[in-house]
Design a protein around this motif. Structure first.
Motif, PDB file in Angstrom:
ATOM      1  N   ILE A   1      -5.256  -1.066  -1.072  1.00  0.00           N
ATOM      2  CA  ILE A   1      -5.415  -1.146  -2.586  1.00  0.00           C
ATOM      3  C   ILE A   1      -3.965  -1.383  -3.271  1.00  0.00           C
ATOM      4  O   ILE A   1      -2.910  -1.050  -2.843  1.00  0.00           O
ATOM      5  N   ASN A   2      -4.066  -2.035  -4.290  1.00  0.00           N
ATOM      6  CA  ASN A   2      -3.074  -2.333  -5.274  1.00  0.00           C
ATOM      7  C   ASN A   2      -3.244  -1.471  -6.421  1.00  0.00           C
ATOM      8  O   ASN A   2      -4.093  -1.501  -7.291  1.00  0.00           O
TER       9      ASN A   2
ATOM     10  N   HIS B   1     -14.149  -1.177  -2.167  1.00  0.00           N
ATOM     11  CA  HIS B   1     -12.785  -1.902  -1.987  1.00  0.00           C
ATOM     12  C   HIS B   1     -12.524  -1.902  -0.466  1.00  0.00           C
ATOM     13  O   HIS B   1     -12.292  -0.870   0.286  1.00  0.00           O
TER      14      HIS B   1
ATOM     15  N   ARG C   1      -8.843  -7.172  -3.417  1.00  0.00           N
ATOM     16  CA  ARG C   1      -7.566  -7.084  -3.520  1.00  0.00           C
ATOM     17  C   ARG C   1      -6.836  -8.158  -4.156  1.00  0.00           C
ATOM     18  O   ARG C   1      -7.133  -9.421  -3.651  1.00  0.00           O
TER      19      ARG C   1
ATOM     20  N   GLU D   1       0.860  -1.095   0.058  1.00  0.00           N
ATOM     21  CA  GLU D   1      -0.069   0.102  -0.043  1.00  0.00           C
ATOM     22  C   GLU D   1       0.863   1.386   0.132  1.00  0.00           C
ATOM     23  O   GLU D   1       2.076   1.159   0.530  1.00  0.00           O
TER      24      GLU D   1
END
Lengths: 307, 307, 307
Positions: free
Chosen positions: C266-267, C262, C223, B88
């Motif tokens: 997060i990517n 989400h 994710r 992240e």
């Protein structure tokens, strides 16, 4: 009547009256633990630092819960995040923490004598949560509380400490405390785990576990500290279990009235069988509950002293 | 009159009135620290996150105690347990924490400018607890508080910052703060540890420690950060001590009225001798105590602003 | 009307009424989070242990803040400092902690079923904070809260869970919860990331992301857990992004009314583009805020039960 010392460094030399006061005070806190709201405002605005130089889940959490239930503010300090990494001396680290106006320090350290040393460099009340192989006084106090809870008294009881006495701070604190309260104390284990000359502090040595069970009201079964030195003092854990393990068979054959204590963590199948660890003779989880009450009592008695 | 900024990112450009307000507010909290109950309900229901990307025992504990003594709720976040490990971005981590309705963030980071960056991505009040070689404003504030406590004033005093000025955020914050308060500031150290051109921010450079002691009211002796770059900028710690170490001999020969500060942790026998570190000229442990009061003041002034 | 269970182990089999009660209760706590003083005395004197056997910054902090804002006492326990290192069984560790008179345990563990197991060995209320690939009920509850906050209802909505469904406990909890509340649930991803036979639990499978966007009110984008197994189930993150990444282009082409969730972290540029992650379609940071309110609701409802 307050405690005669402003620190709890060990039970060696602690007068019977002090131990009695702690045990009596803990009864009140043991009742608090049964309430829906397990909290009293007694130590509000006091700060306790938990200075743990050795890992210890149960002791650290037990102290932390005791502090929070007395409404004290708690700060945890462990080696891994410490300035000692930056080359600061231990003394400077402690004096710095103390300069932040700390009321009490609970300390665990791998070296015997560190709590005593702290009393020389700090004005805070010091509570020993285990120093090397020396003492672990709150463990012995909770053991005594649990024995008294089960058997109604301490004076005149015959208590045997079983196992790795040589590497144990729990054993030493128990011996001092129990003898002060008028109990009769023996130790039992293989010669490699019993310190030479321990008889000189008024303790009987037994090497036969069946005899130990038969002749005592209480057995305090120590942990074989496989991760420490003890591992190399016994041939195999299986052989240790065969000769000194506490099993239901042995209890039923020798003494069905015996009470089994264990300070935890347990090695099931080594110093104690699972059957005994979960069975009717033991008070192992009572010890854990009583430990919070004992620590609340010690924190309360020291934290409300006139300095 | 509130502070002119809703963050404390550094002391560069901070008006004298703000510094004065923090120092005056800290006097009250310094008194609280002498009470049996060292706690006020001022920040009850406010949440402070301590976002430490660098280890720091004393600064983290000092902030945490300040928060608890103001009755704030405290959450500690350190890199080792962070989602930054899961790939992240730093920005996402901070925005997530802030979305949990945080009132203030205390941040320490190895990169200069991170606290400033946080003000752009967060609505919380940001307090810089040290960013790279940039600033460490609460350290400089507690240094100023300690000087004023000892000498009664800041304006007109001659203060010399000694040692590893090049790698020090403490030096820079002290220079900005002390100059704003009307003190005269010099730096003293070997050329390798004094940044080129530092005279341009109004600081005199001295390379002779005896002269520094003789001509100043206060010496703020920085730590040689042996674990960081500084180690490679000096030949040996012994040679450093011979040329720049603060010793009782040097003080007695040059200026018995000098006041010695040190931000800690101390390298005894390197930048300062043990005799001085424990002696009558220094106010090192007072700095630690005052640090809690200064941090309470900053947290209070920011946390009670109308946003 | 209390919850029908004294634990929150998952959303499988949980009646609609319970989910509705938690969502309704969370509305009140969501309002508390907007107050200057974000704290209520509801759980004063109650003790919650956070038993985290897996790292998790955001979930741990979210629970800890929820606990502190309800005035509960909080103790953190993580594997790294645990007696499990000393050879103690998991069961003994938990029974010991529970003997300290704990009211609730929040548990995260890499093995499915651990929270269920805890209910057999402990009297505390157990809250599952994620167990293996099984369930993560508070995440699904906060997802539902966030959907309802944005769209006013859950019943009749069409929700698609996108991505690594096979390795996700978030997916499973969402499917159970959303279906209980009357939503229509699909999953979308490459065949390697969709469990075989998932249709048997009443879920439609889609392999075309444009179709998924076009035909659903809500997309819950999981994710890609690059640090776990998922990494080996997709050719490259770039290819995954090309085929399944949520981009502004795709949303604008297919369905400008879609709401994007989400669970984080997060990517960016893998399962979701930065433009979408920061854009008008998503409610990602609302989810984080709502998560604290949901956890307060669950802790409150369980913590105030008559045992």
């Amino acid at each position: 009547m307050p405690l005669s010392s402003r620190h709890l460094l060990g039970l060696a030399g602690v007068p019977k009256e002090d131990i009695q006061l702690i045990l009596d005070t803990a009864v009140t806190f043991r009742e608090v633990l049964e309430r829906p709201i397990k909290k009293v405002p007694t130590l509000q605005g006091k700060t306790v630092v938990n200075l743990f130089f050795e890992n210890s889940t149960r002791t650290r959490i037990s102290f932390e819960l005791a502090q929070k239930r007395l409404s004290a503010d708690t700060v945890n300090f462990s080696t891994s995040t410490s300035s000692t990494k930056k080359g600061e001396t231990f003394k400077d680290t402690v004096r710095n923490i103390e300069a932040m106006k700390i009321d009490m320090i609970v300390v665990r350290h791998q070296s015997a004598g560190v709590p005593q040393f702290l009393t020389q460099i700090s004005n805070a009340h010091i509570i020993n949560a285990g120093d090397g192989r020396h003492e672990h006084p709150t463990q012995a106090l909770l053991d005594m509380y649990s024995i008294k809870e089960r058997l109604g008294k301490l004076a005149g009881l015959k208590v045997c400490i079983v196992g790795d006495v040589a590497h144990s701070r729990v054993a030493l604190s128990n011996i001092f405390g129990l003898k002060a309260m008028g109990a009769d104390v023996s130790v039992c284990g293989p010669p490699t785990l019993i310190p030479k000359g321990i008889e000189s502090i008024g303790v009987k040595v037994i090497h036969d576990i069946d005899k130990a069970i038969a002749e005592h009201d209480v057995l305090n079964v120590l942990r074989i500290q496989l991760e420490r030195k003890a591992g190399s003092s016994i041939p195999t854990t299986r052989e240790y279990h065969n000769y000194f393990g506490i099993t239901a068979d042995r209890i039923e054959k020798n003494n069905k009235d015996v009470v089994i204590l264990h300070p935890g963590p347990i090695n099931r199948g080594v110093e104690i069988s699972s059957e005994v660890a979960d069975g009717p003779y033991q008070v192992i989880l009572d010890q854990v509950t009583n430990g919070v009450a004992i620590r609340m009592a010690v924190l309360y008695l020291l934290g409300t002293m006139n300095n």
